[in-house]
Design an enzyme around this catalytic site. Structure first.
Site, short mmCIF file in Angstrom:
data_model
loop_
_atom_site.label_atom_id
_atom_site.label_comp_id
_atom_site.label_asym_id
_atom_site.label_seq_id
_atom_site.Cartn_x
_atom_site.Cartn_y
_atom_site.Cartn_z
CB SER A 48 -5.96 1.66 -4.32
OG SER A 48 -6.25 3.02 -4.13
CD GLU A 49 -5.70 3.97 1.33
OE1 GLU A 49 -4.93 3.35 0.58
OE2 GLU A 49 -5.44 5.10 1.82
CG ASN A 50 -9.95 3.78 -3.63
OD1 ASN A 50 -8.82 3.32 -3.62
ND2 ASN A 50 -10.52 4.23 -4.74
CB SER A 101 -10.23 -2.03 1.56
OG SER A 101 -9.00 -1.39 1.34
CG ASN A 142 -1.85 1.21 1.25
OD1 ASN A 142 -1.39 2.34 1.41
ND2 ASN A 142 -3.13 0.97 1.06
#
Lengths: 218, 232
Positions: free
Chosen positions: A46-48, A88, A23
């Protein structure tokens, strides 16, 4: 002199290992994606809600439904996967993501990090930073060694509100590479053109120079 | 079973001032544009909004902020909005900043019928102030409560008249979690189809969680950061 932002990113990219799930935070960390060494395959999270983040789209091919955590338009790659925000952070919390790279305003000699709030000045929120630093197995901080006033950002204790405690493992600054150990900061590499004396002068927290310290290759 | 409503105004017709509303989306990606516009038209105020972000000036939740309809925002990141910052600094607006994963998981807990969860994020920071803690395997965790929202408003890509939903790409984000968490869940979709037209294997949120659904119109889908590369 020290490293520029691209060189910091390039040095961090040397920490990537084949098969890593990674990340990358906003700012310098995002640039790490441009310097992934040949033969090293990593999957960017991607944390979204995306694993397998690809490069920016070609002009005219932007899709508003496909962005990264910095809200930039991006693309997928063969083998990408989408998921919701709970999953996520679930995979981050469960230790499935091997490495997190993020920026910081301050790091303390015990690994505490502050990067989300300057009281009465900047109160935008922590986004996913607190979740990432609390859970990630390995955290590398990309940062300038000093603030614009020339004051050290590597401190005995953070003065700003914390993002996480005792979590930073390594720092790559414009001046060098530092392990964060139970004994404080340990300088293991210095940037080309930077002296050990300069590093000592600009590090406020407890600092040891590794006996095997060497000049960085970038 | 009648879940289909005529449009956004009908979908939000009974939302009162003072309600707590979840709004799906990450940044401007996957936000319920039609229902936000309907809430602005309706003029309800004193809203508590649970949403990862607060929109931008002139779009998304920024439209509700401009009309001073929001009393409190519960969000993880609110940096893109000058009007938000003005109201916050002047004390007109309350804000509760929550780590993003905690925000998502508190939504998830509500949708799964769990009153609370133990989470690591924020331990040792001001986020932990006043929270119950407990140790597991030598680590300290914070007790975080499930959200309690009167309404959840989400945006999906496709839905059917039974309320089954499918999301597209990263426009999924908080939408399924919030859809599952609302006492009353309103879904606006780009394409509303008849039962049987969606493959049951591809459903992200089953219709049991969705109370009202309609096909939205005129999606602007504004891009916050347009980043591109040149063709060689």
């Amino acid at each position: 002199m020290g490293l520029n932002k691209e060189q910091i990113a390039k040095r961090i990219a040397m920490e990537l290992r084949d098969g890593f799930y990674v990340n990358l935070g906003i700012g310098i960390p995002t640039l790490v994606a441009n310097y992934i060494p040949e033969g090293v395959n990593v999957v960017l999270q991607s944390e979204n809600g995306l694993l397998g983040m690809g490069p920016f789209p070609f002009e005219g091919e932007e899709d508003p439904d496909l962005i990264n955590a910095g809200k930039q338009t991006i693309t997928t790659l063969p083998g990408s996967a989408f998921f919701d925000s709970a999953m996520s952070f679930g995979m981050i919390r469960a230790g499935k993501v091997d490495l997190t790279v993020l920026g910081a305003m301050e790091v303390a000699e015990n690994g505490d990090i502050a990067n989300w709030k300057i009281p009465k000045k900047m109160v935008k929120g922590m986004g996913g930073a607190m979740d990432l630093v609390a859970a990630a197995k390995n955290i590398i901080v990309a940062m300038q060694h000093t603030n614009p006033k020339g004051e050290s950002k590597l401190l005995p204790r953070c003065s700003l509100p914390l993002t996480g405690v005792g979590c930073v493992k390594k720092i790559v600054s414009d001046l060098g590479v530092f392990d964060v150990t139970p004994d404080g900061f340990v300088c293991i590499e210095y940037a080309p053109g930077v002296t050990i004396d300069e590093i000592i002068a600009k590090t406020a927290g407890k600092l040891t120079i590794s006996p095997s310290v060497k000049e960085m290759t970038v | 079973m009648k879940k289909v409503v005529a449009g956004a105004d009908a979908a939000v017709h009974d939302i009162p001032s003072g309600a707590t509303i979840m709004l799906g989306g990450f940044g401007l990606c996957g936000i319920p544009e039609n229902c936000i516009a309907a809430l602005v038209r309706k003029g309800v105020n004193n809203l508590t909004c649970i949403s990862n972000n607060a929109g931008v000036d002139g779009f998304g939740i920024g439209l509700l902020l401009e009309q001073k309809q929001v009393k409190k925002m519960i969000s993880s990141y609110v940096g893109e909005n000058a009007e938000f910052e003005r109201q916050l600094l002047s004390g007109e607006l309350e804000v509760d900043l929550v780590p993003q994963g905690t925000l998502a998981t508190r939504c998830m807990a509500a949708g799964y019928g769990m009153p609370a969860v133990f989470l690591l994020a924020g331990v040792g920071t001001e986020v932990a102030d006043g929270k119950e803690t407990r140790e597991f395997n030598g680590k300290t965790y914070l007790l975080e409560h499930a959200f309690d929202a009167d309404y959840a408003i989400v945006k999906a890509w496709k839905g059917d008249t039974m309320g089954n939903l499918i999301f597209k790409d990263t426009a999924r984000n908080f939408n399924p979690l919030m859809a599952m968490a609302g006492k009353i869940t309103i879904a606006e979709v780009e394409e509303l189809v008849q039962p049987g037209e969606l493959d049951p294997n591809h459903i992200h949120v089953p219709g049991v969680y969705v109370h009202r659904i309609f096909q939205g119109t005129d999606y602007e889908k504004r891009i916050e950061q347009r980043t591109v590369r040149k063709k060689d």
